[in-house]
Design an enzyme around this catalytic site. Structure first.
Site, mmCIF file in Angstrom:
data_model
loop_
_atom_site.group_PDB
_atom_site.id
_atom_site.type_symbol
_atom_site.label_atom_id
_atom_site.label_comp_id
_atom_site.label_asym_id
_atom_site.label_seq_id
_atom_site.Cartn_x
_atom_site.Cartn_y
_atom_site.Cartn_z
ATOM 1 N N HIS A 172 -5.302 -4.302 0.195
ATOM 2 C CA HIS A 172 -5.219 -3.408 -0.485
ATOM 3 C C HIS A 172 -5.475 -3.656 -2.790
ATOM 4 C CE1 HIS A 172 -4.879 -0.192 1.272
ATOM 5 N NE2 HIS A 172 -4.222 -0.558 1.961
ATOM 6 N N SER B 33 1.048 -1.138 -0.031
ATOM 7 C CA SER B 33 -0.086 0.156 -0.177
ATOM 8 C C SER B 33 0.941 1.394 -0.252
ATOM 9 C CB SER B 33 -0.928 0.104 1.305
ATOM 10 O OG SER B 33 -0.173 -0.038 2.196
ATOM 11 N N LYS C 99 -11.581 -1.519 2.884
ATOM 12 C CA LYS C 99 -11.544 -0.843 2.408
ATOM 13 C C LYS C 99 -11.880 -0.777 0.666
ATOM 14 C CE LYS C 99 -6.491 -0.889 3.970
ATOM 15 N NZ LYS C 99 -5.327 -2.060 4.643
#
Ligand code: PLP
Length: 396
Positions: A214, A186, A244
């Site tokens: 991610h 990330s 996320k």
């Protein structure tokens, strides 16, 4: 020597952070997380969230969550094994398995919790874990908790991984050996070399664990990094987060049915911490439904990411090696990175400085997280602020 009181300890530590420019004042966001956020009553273009697809305030998810509250209340009532397993949890887990192309899946209260849970349920002091040197803090803590021997390999350095895997396997010192990696890193936005990792794992009989916090919703047309490389059948643990791209909160592991059954029997956050709430569970399931039904949001995310990256590069910023929409602007000096971020903020762009110890010393950066919800106007506005501040501070 007398021991320190708590206050002495805290005062010393906080003073040291402040001296080194590493003390982070936490901003309060008024209202929903989205492409524009309000802080101290002022609107800012938000380039700091992990809300990749803009689902955190999506009307379809909100409606589903409200409905779940009406039908199932606000709490799960107990840990899953006592009587906290709701039909909604099963629906979510079935969808997660479908999403990841695996036999089964298990949900947890967070992605962090997942790594605490899953690594230590399988690995113990007689085992070894080969861990990428830039792996997420929750992986590092999960490895520690397991008491297995952690062997770090250089970031995405396949020669180093193979060498260390060979040594560990040939030493015959360990019962089991695992290799563990982020799917997408990330801080730089680079993608793990999963094809080579899988080949090395198969050569030395390693257990494979990918934390795709991610990657899910982002790579592989949204299905994640394992799918991106077509390796669904060859990765043992596909771990992900619901916080996320999925836009809610929670985490999961997807894999073979026997693995998921074992995690339900033995992983401690599953056994000793109350299950996800009905609203979170059903909102996450709704997000998966949207993702599996259409690649529209995913395509918009990539379009925005490519656009922002291209524009910043044209201005002369160092955007590093990102292969995903994550767009770092690497500045170097910690204090200058923080000054840069502060000036962006004053000019209406919210992009946080990320400095040591989150990234190596001397690689301080401002990290931009474009999302599917940003408009071209918002991105253009951000780019013109970048240009202004970049020239002002002599970075471009
Ligand atoms: C964010 C993140 C986590 C933790 O996920 P949460 O759901 O926020 O607890 C775990 N691993 C990686 C790689 C992450 O980026």
């Amino acid at each position: 020597m007398t021991s320190k009181t708590l206050n002495q300890f805290l005062d010393d530590c906080i003073a040291e952070l402040k001296e080194n420019g590493l003390y982070n004042a936490i901003d309060v966001v008024q209202g929903a997380n989205g492409p524009v956020i309000t802080i101290d009553g002022v609107e800012k273009i938000n380039l700091s969230s992990n809300n990749y697809l803009g689902l955190a305030a999506d009307n379809r998810l909100k409606a589903a969550a409200k409905q779940a509250i009406d039908s199932h209340g606000v709490g799960s009532g107990a840990v899953r094994t006592i009587n906290g397993t709701l039909d909604l949890h099963i629906q979510l887990e079935n969808k997660l398995a479908q999403f990841k192309g695996t036999e089964a899946a298990i949900s947890y209260q967070s992605g962090f919790n997942c790594n605490m849970a899953a690594i230590s349920a399988v690995m113990d002091k007689n085992d070894a874990i080969l861990s990428d040197s830039l792996n997420h803090a929750s992986i590092i803590d999960g490895c520690r908790l397991s008491k297995a021997k952690t062997i770090r390999f250089g970031h995405s350095d396949m020669k180093d991984l193979r060498q260390k895997a060979k040594e560990a396997a040939e030493s015959r010192a360990y019962n089991k050996i695992m290799v563990i990696t982020d799917g997408v890193f990330s801080m730089d936005g680079d993608i793990a070399n999963l094809p080579d990792i899988v080949a090395i794992a198969e050569e030395f009989d390693l257990i494979t664990y990918v934390d795709d916090a991610h990657g899910s919703g982002v790579t592989g047309n949204g299905a994640g990094t394992v799918k991106h490389f077509g390796l669904e059948k060859r990765i043992d643990f596909q771990m992900g987060t619901l916080s996320k791209a999925i836009g809610v909160v929670g985490g999961y592991v997807a894999g073979k049915a026997n693995l998921i059954n074992w995690l339900k029997a033995r992983s401690r956050p599953f056994l000793f911490s109350t299950a996800l709430s009905p609203a979170d569970t059903i909102a996450s399931a709704k997000a998966l439904e949207i993702l599996m039904g259409s690649t529209e949001l995913n395509e918009q995310l990539w379009k925005n990411g490519t656009y922002l990256k291209g524009e910043l590069k044209k201005l002369g910023f160092n955007v590093g090696v990102s292969e995903t929409p994550i767009t770092p602007c690497i500045i170097g000096d910690e204090k200058q990175a923080q000054m840069f971020s502060k000036r962006l903020f004053e000019e209406g762009v919210y992009a946080k400085a990320i400095v040591f110890p989150t990234v190596p010393r001397g690689t301080g950066r401002v990290r931009n997280m474009p999302t599917a919800a940003h408009t071209t106007e918002m991105l253009n506005e951000a780019v013109s602020v970048y240009e202004k501040v970049g020239k002002e501070l002599g970075i471009i």
